[in-house]
Structure formats: C-alpha cells, structure tokens
Write an enzyme that holds these catalytic residues in place. Structure first.
Site, PDB file in Angstrom:
ATOM      1  N   LYS A 129       0.837  -1.208   0.000  1.00 62.18           N
ATOM      2  CA  LYS A 129       0.000   0.000   0.000  1.00 62.18           C
ATOM      3  C   LYS A 129       0.874   1.262   0.000  1.00 62.18           C
ATOM      4  O   LYS A 129       0.653   2.176  -0.807  1.00 62.18           O
ATOM      5  CB  LYS A 129      -0.905  -0.010   1.247  1.00 62.18           C
ATOM      6  CG  LYS A 129      -1.838   1.169   1.315  1.00 62.18           C
ATOM      7  CD  LYS A 129      -2.576   1.205   2.652  1.00 62.18           C
ATOM      8  CE  LYS A 129      -2.687   2.632   3.135  1.00 62.18           C
ATOM      9  NZ  LYS A 129      -2.860   2.774   4.548  1.00 62.18           N
TER      10      LYS A 129
ATOM     11  N   ASP B 245      -7.081   1.308   1.229  1.00 59.88           N
ATOM     12  CA  ASP B 245      -7.114   1.600   2.672  1.00 59.88           C
ATOM     13  C   ASP B 245      -8.519   1.283   3.193  1.00 59.88           C
ATOM     14  O   ASP B 245      -9.329   0.682   2.483  1.00 59.88           O
ATOM     15  CB  ASP B 245      -6.704   3.057   2.952  1.00 59.88           C
ATOM     16  CG  ASP B 245      -7.800   4.046   2.546  1.00 59.88           C
ATOM     17  OD1 ASP B 245      -8.760   3.636   1.841  1.00 59.88           O
ATOM     18  OD2 ASP B 245      -7.716   5.221   2.940  1.00 59.88           O
TER      19      ASP B 245
END
Ligand code: SF4
Length: 337
Positions: free
Chosen positions: A124, A143
């Site tokens: 991420k 997220d």
C-alpha cells in the site's frame, strides 16, 4: 472500453466519481518522494490530519534520507510520538533512510519491488509513493475507505486489501488506478462514511447497489417510531400498574393480619413484632427448662438411693463379720498387761 458487464459497472462508478471530484490529491502534505514516503509510513494506524501536524517539525530537523539515517532514535520518537506506535515507526524510518542511503544514493526508488524491501514499507505504501510522487500506476491503494466503498458499490466481495486490489485492477483501466483511490477516499470521508452513509445526497445513488448498507429505518429496527413509543409507554404503564397492584395487595394483606385494628406506623409495627418475638423466646425457654429440671431431679434421686443401698449392704456385711470374729484385738493392749 469496459471488457465485461462488471467492467461496465466499474466504469460507471469511475465516471460518476470523476464528475463529483474532478480534482483530487493526496491528503498527506509533502514536497518530494522522500517526505511522502515518511508521511505514509507514519500514517499507519493514524489519521492524515495527525500526521500533517507532526511532519513539519520532523522534515525541518531531518530534511533528507541522509540526515534521518544519522538520527538518534529517541529524537525521532519524540517528534512522532503522537502518531502512535512511535517506537516501531521511528525504528522503521531510520532503518529505511539507512537503506535509501546505502542502496539508492539517498533517493526513493521507482519500482515496487525495491520499495517493498524497505523497512516499514508494504504494498500500500509503495503504491501511494509510486502513484502520487512519480505518477506510476503500480496498483490501487486499498485503505479502509477504499475497502468499505468498493464493497458497498459492488466492485468486490473480497476481504483482504491484496485481494480487493486485484479485483479493482481487473475492472479498471490502469490510467484510473491512481486517482480512483483518491476519489474513493474523498467520497468516503465526505458522503459514504462507515456508520452514516448519506445515500440520499450521494451522486452515485442510482448506480450504487449499496451492498451491506442498512437504511436508517432498518438499522433502527422494523417498528415505526410511533409504535415503538406506544410499546414503550405500554411497558412503562404495565410496570407501573404491576408495582401499584403489588403495593396494594401487600397493604391489604397487612390489613388482614391486623384485623380491624387501625393502621399502625412502620415503627410501631416493628416494635410490636419484636416484643412478640421476645415473648415467644421466653415461652420456648421455659418449656425447655421444665423437662430438663425434672430429668435432673430424677437422676439425682436415683443416685442417692443407690448410695444408700450400698451403705446398707456395707453395714450388713460388717455386722456379719463382727459376729464371726468377735471384738477386734488390740496388739499393744496385751504387752502392757
Ligand atoms: S449510494 Fe450510499 S452506499 Fe453507495 S456510495 Fe453513495 S453513500 Fe455510499
């Protein structure tokens, strides 16, 4: 062009989001890839707002990977303390800066593999840095907002960020990847929040399947408000009447036991019952004493009659012996004669 009906749905969502949020940007304040990398590492389990409060002082003290690589851990910890998990984050930041200096000349690498080898950097964070700092669509940032919204919008049924990212990548063209996450994050904060999605005010209302979203009515229960209120009133009423009737029946029973006596105060009633209890105790003690006393007397009588009998027997046998032997002889009497 969309490749299948699912792509068509994703395309519709993407288009609606582009119209709703034409200009999007990363919420983490930064001026280069190094700062974005640091800010993204700090944003784990922390809000972007909090990170933005901390980073100005941190970047002023350690403006590049070279300064951060030489930093004392305790100094970094103090500066980032409020972001949570500050010891682990400080350790990762300094270690990542050391790697950048050792392996990449102090620069942030431009490929996913090299980035994910840095301490504290996962897929991420790498996607954020590559997409936002370098404009490289290495993937889609997933997220908590992206996870929630892509599920509600029917773009994924997966549960893990990695699987969700693969679902989204398969449905969206790579040129949409970077801003699609920014748009979902912005929309999640503005309209489609976790606990109170404002579907009636949402630009995607007609195309969103709202998977897992409960309407206010549903989430509050299927009963309409008025019936809930009347049920509550009736419950309260019945509780009140129950307690009233039980009070009344208790009073009645007190009245019965007292016969036609006038009602007494609680204090008088208590005194009376205590006096009655005392009387009962006295009677009981007397009743117990009587049989005890008579038993003791009988026992004493038996004992004395036994003793008298024994005495009699002893006297009798003594008298017999005297009769046989005559009067008892005294040895000293004879020598004195
Ligand atoms: S319609 Fe509701 S669930 Fe769908 S994106 Fe909008 S706010 Fe979220």
């Amino acid at each position: 062009m969309p490749r299948n009906p699912l792509d068509s749905h994703a395309h519709q969502i993407d288009t609606a989001l582009r119209l709703a949020y034409p200009e999007v940007h990363c919420a983490l304040v930064h001026s280069n890839a190094f700062q974005l990398l640091v800010a993204t590492i700090l944003s784990a389990q922390c809000t972007d707002v909090r990170v933005n409060l901390v980073t100005p002082a941190l970047f002023a003290r350690f403006p590049t990977a070279f300064e951060l690589a030489k930093a004392e851990l305790t100094d970094v910890e103090e500066l980032i303390r409020s972001t949570g998990f500050f010891r682990a984050k400080a350790k990762n930041l300094v270690a990542a800066a050391c790697k950048l200096v050792e392996l990449h000349g102090g620069e942030v690498p431009r490929d996913l593999e090299a980035l994910t080898k840095l301490p504290g950097v996962g897929r991420k964070t790498a996607n954020v840095v590559l997409g936002t700092a370098y404009g490289i669509p290495s993937g889609i940032v997933v997220d908590t907002h992206v996870k929630r919204l892509s599920t509600r919008m029917g773009l994924t049924e997966s549960k893990t960020p990695e699987a969700i990212e693969q679902d989204l990548i398969a449905k969206l063209p790579s040129e949409s990847w970077i801003d699609f996450s920014h748009r979902l994050i912005t929309h999640g904060r503005a309209i489609c929040s976790a606990h109170n999605p404002k579907c009636s005010a949402c630009a995607l209302e007609t195309i969103c399947p709202k998977i897992g979203v409960k309407s206010r009515k549903e989430s509050a229960g299927s009963e309409p408000k008025s019936s809930r209120e009347s049920a509550a009133k009736s419950r309260a009423g019945s509780a009140e009447s129950n307690s009233k009737s039980s009070r009344e029946s208790a009073a009645k029973s007190r009245g019965k036991s007292a016969g036609s006596e006038p009602k007494l105060s609680r204090g008088t009633e208590a005194k009376r019952s205590s006096a009655a209890a005392n009387n009962e105790r006295v009677h009981a003690t007397k009743a117990l004493k009587k049989p005890l006393e008579s038993t003791e007397k009988k026992a004493r009588g038996d004992e004395s009659s036994k003793i008298a009998e024994m005495k009699r027997k002893r006297e009798k046998s003594k008298a017999k012996r005297n009769d046989r032997e005559g009067p008892k002889r005294n040895d000293h009497e004879g020598s004195n004669e």
